[in-house]
Design a protein around this motif. Sequence first.
Motif, PDB file in Angstrom:
ATOM      1  N   LEU A 166       0.934  -1.095   0.068  1.00  0.00           N
ATOM      2  CA  LEU A 166       0.095   0.028   0.135  1.00  0.00           C
ATOM      3  C   LEU A 166       0.836   1.258  -0.100  1.00  0.00           C
ATOM      4  N   PHE A 167       1.934   1.394   0.976  1.00  0.00           N
ATOM      5  CA  PHE A 167       2.890   2.440   0.932  1.00  0.00           C
ATOM      6  C   PHE A 167       3.342   2.556  -0.239  1.00  0.00           C
ATOM      7  N   VAL A 168       4.062   1.740  -0.922  1.00  0.00           N
ATOM      8  CA  VAL A 168       5.002   1.575  -2.071  1.00  0.00           C
ATOM      9  C   VAL A 168       4.053   2.170  -3.349  1.00  0.00           C
ATOM     10  N   ARG A 169       2.843   1.742  -3.478  1.00  0.00           N
ATOM     11  CA  ARG A 169       1.872   2.030  -4.365  1.00  0.00           C
ATOM     12  C   ARG A 169       1.316   3.409  -4.198  1.00  0.00           C
ATOM     13  N   GLU A 170       1.467   3.710  -3.023  1.00  0.00           N
ATOM     14  CA  GLU A 170       0.796   5.224  -2.841  1.00  0.00           C
ATOM     15  C   GLU A 170       2.095   6.073  -3.143  1.00  0.00           C
ATOM     16  N   TYR A 171       3.258   5.701  -2.766  1.00  0.00           N
ATOM     17  CA  TYR A 171       4.494   6.402  -3.222  1.00  0.00           C
ATOM     18  C   TYR A 171       4.722   6.663  -4.855  1.00  0.00           C
ATOM     19  N   GLY A 172       4.406   5.376  -5.744  1.00  0.00           N
ATOM     20  CA  GLY A 172       4.001   5.700  -6.909  1.00  0.00           C
ATOM     21  C   GLY A 172       5.050   4.475  -7.878  1.00  0.00           C
ATOM     22  N   THR A 173       5.137   3.368  -7.375  1.00  0.00           N
ATOM     23  CA  THR A 173       6.037   2.378  -8.000  1.00  0.00           C
ATOM     24  C   THR A 173       5.558   0.945  -7.777  1.00  0.00           C
ATOM     25  N   ASN A 174       5.448  -0.040  -8.818  1.00  0.00           N
ATOM     26  CA  ASN A 174       5.109  -1.322  -8.805  1.00  0.00           C
ATOM     27  C   ASN A 174       6.568  -2.265  -8.702  1.00  0.00           C
ATOM     28  N   ASP A 422      -7.678  -1.027  -8.836  1.00  0.00           N
ATOM     29  CA  ASP A 422      -8.942  -0.717  -8.759  1.00  0.00           C
ATOM     30  C   ASP A 422      -9.503  -0.484  -7.456  1.00  0.00           C
ATOM     31  N   ARG A 423      -9.202  -1.665  -6.671  1.00  0.00           N
ATOM     32  CA  ARG A 423      -9.747  -1.735  -5.356  1.00  0.00           C
ATOM     33  C   ARG A 423      -8.809  -0.772  -4.338  1.00  0.00           C
ATOM     34  N   LEU A 424      -7.563  -0.852  -4.470  1.00  0.00           N
ATOM     35  CA  LEU A 424      -6.679   0.246  -3.867  1.00  0.00           C
ATOM     36  C   LEU A 424      -7.298   1.562  -4.176  1.00  0.00           C
ATOM     37  N   ARG A 425      -7.517   2.198  -5.203  1.00  0.00           N
ATOM     38  CA  ARG A 425      -7.793   3.200  -5.533  1.00  0.00           C
ATOM     39  C   ARG A 425      -9.353   3.619  -4.727  1.00  0.00           C
ATOM     40  N   ASP A 426     -10.288   2.584  -4.944  1.00  0.00           N
ATOM     41  CA  ASP A 426     -11.482   2.937  -4.366  1.00  0.00           C
ATOM     42  C   ASP A 426     -11.655   3.060  -2.531  1.00  0.00           C
ATOM     43  N   VAL A 427     -10.611   1.996  -2.139  1.00  0.00           N
ATOM     44  CA  VAL A 427     -10.674   2.125  -0.572  1.00  0.00           C
ATOM     45  C   VAL A 427      -9.736   3.166  -0.035  1.00  0.00           C
ATOM     46  N   PHE A 428      -8.513   3.431  -0.573  1.00  0.00           N
ATOM     47  CA  PHE A 428      -7.603   4.198  -0.124  1.00  0.00           C
ATOM     48  C   PHE A 428      -7.714   5.703  -0.695  1.00  0.00           C
ATOM     49  N   GLY A 429      -8.153   6.085  -1.764  1.00  0.00           N
ATOM     50  CA  GLY A 429      -8.538   7.418  -2.308  1.00  0.00           C
ATOM     51  C   GLY A 429      -7.329   7.857  -3.248  1.00  0.00           C
ATOM     52  N   PHE A 430      -6.266   6.914  -3.633  1.00  0.00           N
ATOM     53  CA  PHE A 430      -5.186   7.542  -4.487  1.00  0.00           C
ATOM     54  C   PHE A 430      -5.137   6.648  -5.711  1.00  0.00           C
ATOM     55  N   ALA A 557       6.446   9.110   7.036  1.00  0.00           N
ATOM     56  CA  ALA A 557       7.640  10.183   7.292  1.00  0.00           C
ATOM     57  C   ALA A 557       7.633  10.399   5.663  1.00  0.00           C
ATOM     58  N   THR A 558       7.413   9.591   4.581  1.00  0.00           N
ATOM     59  CA  THR A 558       7.580   9.722   3.351  1.00  0.00           C
ATOM     60  C   THR A 558       6.387  10.491   2.715  1.00  0.00           C
ATOM     61  N   LEU A 559       5.196  10.198   2.804  1.00  0.00           N
ATOM     62  CA  LEU A 559       4.120  10.440   2.187  1.00  0.00           C
ATOM     63  C   LEU A 559       3.591  11.830   2.983  1.00  0.00           C
ATOM     64  N   GLY A 560       3.567  11.807   4.184  1.00  0.00           N
ATOM     65  CA  GLY A 560       3.176  12.976   4.919  1.00  0.00           C
ATOM     66  C   GLY A 560       1.614  13.319   4.819  1.00  0.00           C
ATOM     67  N   ALA A 561       1.403  14.626   4.479  1.00  0.00           N
ATOM     68  CA  ALA A 561      -0.073  15.052   4.534  1.00  0.00           C
ATOM     69  C   ALA A 561      -0.941  14.604   3.264  1.00  0.00           C
ATOM     70  N   ARG A 562       0.144  14.247   2.411  1.00  0.00           N
ATOM     71  CA  ARG A 562      -0.622  13.896   0.681  1.00  0.00           C
ATOM     72  C   ARG A 562      -1.319  12.656   1.066  1.00  0.00           C
ATOM     73  N   SER A 563      -0.949  11.883   1.912  1.00  0.00           N
ATOM     74  CA  SER A 563      -1.721  10.176   2.095  1.00  0.00           C
ATOM     75  C   SER A 563      -2.970  10.560   2.924  1.00  0.00           C
ATOM     76  N   ARG A 564      -4.098   9.724   2.682  1.00  0.00           N
ATOM     77  CA  ARG A 564      -5.251   9.838   3.459  1.00  0.00           C
ATOM     78  C   ARG A 564      -5.228   8.664   4.288  1.00  0.00           C
ATOM     79  N   THR A 565      -4.273   7.728   4.238  1.00  0.00           N
ATOM     80  CA  THR A 565      -3.905   6.471   5.136  1.00  0.00           C
ATOM     81  C   THR A 565      -3.726   7.046   6.608  1.00  0.00           C
ATOM     82  N   PRO A 566      -4.450   6.309   7.360  1.00  0.00           N
ATOM     83  CA  PRO A 566      -4.203   6.967   9.059  1.00  0.00           C
ATOM     84  C   PRO A 566      -3.034   5.807   9.315  1.00  0.00           C
TER      85      PRO A 566
END
Length: 764
Positions: A166-174, A422-430, A557-566
């Motif tokens: 989840l973190f790595v994909r929200e950061y932007g890579t596979n 698609d499911r990650l997008r829908d559940v976590f909003g990125f 620490a990496t994503l900061g406020a840009r992430s909606r994940t608690p």
Amino acid sequence: MQEQKIEFYQGPAGGWGALRSVTRALRAQSIALKGARTLLSANQPDGFDCPGCAWPDRNHASTFEFCENGAKAVAAEATARRAGPELFAQHTVRQLAEQSDFWLEDQGRLTHPMAYDAASDKYVPIGWDDAFALIARHLQALPDPNQAIFYTSGRASNEAAFLYQLFVREYGTNNFPDCSNMCHEPSGSGMRPQIGVGKGTVTLEDFEHADAIFIFGQNPGTNHPRMLGELRAAHRRGAKIVSFNPLRERGLERFADPQDKLEMATLGSTPISTHYFQLRVGGDFALVKGMMKHLVECEDAGQATLDHAFIAEHSVGFEALAADLRAESWALLVRESGLSEAQIRAAAEVYRQAKRAIVCWGMGITQHVDSVATIQMLVNLLMLRGNIGRPGAGACPVRGHSNVQGDRTMGIWEKPPAELLDRLRDVFGFEPPRQPGWDTVESIRAMRDGRGKVFFALGGNFAAATPDTHETWKALRRCDLTVHVTTKLNRSHVVHGREALILPCLGRTEVDRQAGGLQGVTVEDSMSMVHMSVGINAPASEHLLSEPAIVARLAAATLGARSRTPWLALIEDYGRIRDRIEAVFDDFKDFNRRLAVPGGFRLPNPAARRDWATPSGKAVFFTHAVPQDTPSHRARARRGDTVVFTLLSTRSHDQYNTTIYGHDDRYRGVFGQRRVVFIHAEDIRALGLKDGDWVDIHTVWDDGQERRADRFKLVAYDIPRGNLAAYYPETNPLVPLESVARDAGTPASKSIPVVLLPHAAGPL
């Protein structure tokens, strides 16, 4: 120093030898009493899951569901030894790099996060917040997230793996190279297009009903000792067990169950294999095709053999396969398998006579160039007689590390399906990245070529596990930053980038207490059973963090406020992580509630109920030609009269993956040493050498690069002529990066074309 000797082992697998080995392992780590108590809590409803292999437990409430390998893994993790800042203050990294892999891990549990200091060439302590800030700065500074690489070991829990992907994909890579890329990737790559799932279709209960069990390219006595209990029970009730292996392996011959009081008291044992065929290295494809040819010939001769109802209702592609089998040459099958026509027909006849059959395979199948096609031939064999989707029958790829299958289920995959994204997008909003990432070999190439800048490893020993050691180490050293989450010191920590961090984590056996109280994690075994694991030992150091906590704090620490994940709230109570897993994966509905059942629950397997998730909606028979252009074929054609051998890499009995517990390989009769090469006695004589001589091993490849491993002792062994076997990681320098499984990318470490040259310097 331990005596070095070669001494034929006459006992069975298991038995008193296993108990003595466990005792030595516990004493060696100074934890005899503590270790015994810890073992009694392994695989209990309220205990921890064995950190060793992925073979499932017969009864998760049993007191003694552990084996020799599991005991060694527990002892290594629960050791009284500590590798704290004092160790690193005493040794430069250059000095540490001169030590053996055994010595490095034998220093004990890491206690503090450490950062590499280039000025002193030493690791020095660093605070956790500073470590996360350093990694975040590097990741945030990359112009392209795809310049970061995130490796995953099969020891990571479901909770850690889910947060990680989840973190790595929200950061932007596979970019998710993982240990699956190096072991069972071909199993999934072969089975998914064929039957719609990349996992095995059997359960332990199926082993109770199988009339025949076929074992390809696997040595359960060393790699999955608990499997021997199932094979022993099957043999005792009259099932046929047919083993195919170039080496004579004691665990496939006979076994004494340490938990059987009568067998132990009488020094008895139980035979395992009813039939044992020593085929040539890589000969499995031709063997299986020959078995299928025999079945078709029997059917054509009027002997009812094939399951026509299954074929008609559940499959496509049969007619093309049958025509190809009828046209195949027996002479070719014999030459490429290394078995006679009579032997192939005998194996096939056992299969034909069995009403229900299971086919098992390990890395002796997956680590070849044509492994995907070979696995599809194994599944073809099962399908010809309807042996998928009914009791007592099915496909059983036997995975290695304890949660390697669970990590893939959680999304650790460089080629994620669109449905997951698609499911990650829908559940976590990125919006997750859609571009496929790099697998293990592609990641090495990217780092070597300067395209990969940051390497982060959640467990494992990447520098020792990977192929083409010279190229891999060069690649790691070109990184701006390398980071390793680990419990103990290993080779990867001394092969580092310009900046480097070692982040120590809790082990599976240790208490994990977060803000919400005592926590447990989950794992998925080789047969899709998911269950809880709760540690019982005090942490090795107050400075350790759990793997989920490390991932979550790095993400924050990496994503900061840009992430909606608690992120930080999730690790207060791992039940919250499991709630998110349930929201992403339908198969985990009511995840937390279902874990309350002792033993956990099994994930659905559509193929096991004959529901084929393929484009056609049916299982697919694949037709392939016998490989005649393998690396060994090409090497022999190039070298003419020079004797080219095919080398397979293997584990010793005193290791698990890259972890070296000691220098003995009890069942093969090797003691106090590891640099040995197993070879047929006639091949030794043909080379003009003698048993015990020292040789250097050179890869035969066509890229102009020298690959060699020096000073190996010749050991005459029962192995087909033209074939060799030696231990890894010592033989990893011989495996070219380019030698990978077609359509899977797994290093072809079980079929390396090599020549042997006398070692001029002689023994040290």
